[in-house]
Motif scaffolding. Sequence first.
Motif, PDB file in Angstrom:
ATOM      1  N   GLY A  40      33.722  28.072   0.933  1.00 43.47           N
ATOM      2  CA  GLY A  40      33.180  27.560  -0.311  1.00 43.47           C
ATOM      3  C   GLY A  40      31.673  27.545  -0.395  1.00 43.47           C
ATOM      4  N   LYS A  41      31.004  27.961   0.671  1.00 39.33           N
ATOM      5  CA  LYS A  41      29.536  27.976   0.667  1.00 39.33           C
ATOM      6  C   LYS A  41      29.015  29.372   0.972  1.00 39.33           C
ATOM      7  CE  LYS A  41      28.600  23.160   1.790  1.00 39.33           C
ATOM      8  NZ  LYS A  41      27.775  22.244   2.620  1.00 39.33           N
ATOM      9  N   GLU A  42      27.766  29.602   0.608  1.00 39.05           N
ATOM     10  CA  GLU A  42      27.143  30.890   0.871  1.00 39.05           C
ATOM     11  C   GLU A  42      26.833  31.033   2.358  1.00 39.05           C
ATOM     12  OE1 GLU A  42      24.883  31.653  -3.415  1.00 39.05           O
ATOM     13  OE2 GLU A  42      23.728  31.444  -1.572  1.00 39.05           O
ATOM     14  N   ARG A  43      26.711  32.284   2.761  1.00 43.64           N
ATOM     15  CA  ARG A  43      26.363  32.555   4.145  1.00 43.64           C
ATOM     16  C   ARG A  43      24.926  32.077   4.385  1.00 43.64           C
ATOM     17  NH1 ARG A  43      28.841  38.003   6.472  1.00 43.64           N
ATOM     18  NH2 ARG A  43      30.621  36.928   5.540  1.00 43.64           N
ATOM     19  N   GLU A  44      24.731  31.362   5.476  1.00 46.01           N
ATOM     20  CA  GLU A  44      23.465  30.691   5.764  1.00 46.01           C
ATOM     21  C   GLU A  44      22.751  31.348   6.939  1.00 46.01           C
ATOM     22  OE1 GLU A  44      22.080  26.113   6.954  1.00 46.01           O
ATOM     23  OE2 GLU A  44      24.116  26.806   7.389  1.00 46.01           O
ATOM     24  N   PHE A  45      21.470  31.561   6.789  1.00 42.49           N
ATOM     25  CA  PHE A  45      20.659  32.131   7.865  1.00 42.49           C
ATOM     26  C   PHE A  45      20.526  31.144   9.015  1.00 42.49           C
ATOM     27  CE2 PHE A  45      17.536  34.475  10.049  1.00 42.49           C
ATOM     28  CZ  PHE A  45      16.473  33.650  10.364  1.00 42.49           C
ATOM     29  N   VAL A  46      20.671  31.658  10.234  1.00 42.24           N
ATOM     30  CA  VAL A  46      20.524  30.835  11.435  1.00 42.24           C
ATOM     31  C   VAL A  46      19.281  31.249  12.220  1.00 42.24           C
ATOM     32  CG1 VAL A  46      21.553  30.193  13.654  1.00 42.24           C
ATOM     33  CG2 VAL A  46      23.004  30.435  11.610  1.00 42.24           C
ATOM     34  N   ALA A  47      19.226  32.524  12.605  1.00 42.70           N
ATOM     35  CA  ALA A  47      18.112  32.995  13.432  1.00 42.70           C
ATOM     36  C   ALA A  47      18.071  34.510  13.385  1.00 42.70           C
ATOM     37  CB  ALA A  47      18.267  32.523  14.879  1.00 42.70           C
ATOM     38  N   ALA A  48      16.886  35.058  13.688  1.00 44.36           N
ATOM     39  CA  ALA A  48      16.712  36.510  13.727  1.00 44.36           C
ATOM     40  C   ALA A  48      15.728  36.873  14.817  1.00 44.36           C
ATOM     41  CB  ALA A  48      16.226  37.029  12.385  1.00 44.36           C
ATOM     42  N   ILE A  49      15.840  38.112  15.283  1.00 40.52           N
ATOM     43  CA  ILE A  49      14.948  38.598  16.324  1.00 40.52           C
ATOM     44  C   ILE A  49      14.597  40.055  16.062  1.00 40.52           C
ATOM     45  CG2 ILE A  49      16.882  39.255  17.843  1.00 40.52           C
ATOM     46  CD1 ILE A  49      15.104  38.295  20.211  1.00 40.52           C
ATOM     47  N   SER A 101      11.431  44.373   9.896  1.00 42.99           N
ATOM     48  CA  SER A 101      10.912  43.975  11.206  1.00 42.99           C
ATOM     49  C   SER A 101      11.571  42.690  11.688  1.00 42.99           C
ATOM     50  CB  SER A 101       9.397  43.815  11.150  1.00 42.99           C
ATOM     51  OG  SER A 101       9.038  42.804  10.225  1.00 42.99           O
ATOM     52  N   ILE A 102      11.792  41.790  10.759  1.00 45.20           N
ATOM     53  CA  ILE A 102      12.569  40.584  11.052  1.00 45.20           C
ATOM     54  C   ILE A 102      13.071  40.044   9.726  1.00 45.20           C
ATOM     55  CG2 ILE A 102      10.589  38.995  11.041  1.00 45.20           C
ATOM     56  CD1 ILE A 102      11.985  37.659  13.513  1.00 45.20           C
TER      57      ILE A 102
END
Length: 122
Positions: A40-49, A101-102
């Motif tokens: 029921g919720k949008e996909r949420e950003f956690v981390a990137a590299i 790049s990120i």
Amino acid sequence: QVQLVESGGGLVQAGGSLRLSCAVFGRTFSSMGWFRQVPGKEREFVAAINWGSGNTRYSDSMKGRFTISRDRAKNTVYLQMNSLKPEDTAVYYCAAAKWRSIASTTREYDAWGEGTQVTVSS
């Protein structure tokens, strides 16, 4: 053919830790990321590299508890999750961006894994 394969999800008690892995097959990417989603919720950003430099970016709500890293020799990206809370319960997705790049938004990513369930019990 590009394939992202996540592993490491499971059930853990609040305060515990898990490490997620994402193996990348087919090519290398400029940026790798982790997102999470609850029904029921949008996909949420956690981390990137950034694959080359190792520079990282985190969601403010997870900074300090989660750590993203990569092993270039194994073509694998990791998400170490510590001090887990019940609200961290979600399906966690690995994603890969060809040119950014990120990247921290879903539209910037070109390939996705199928997801791995993380459940944190109280």
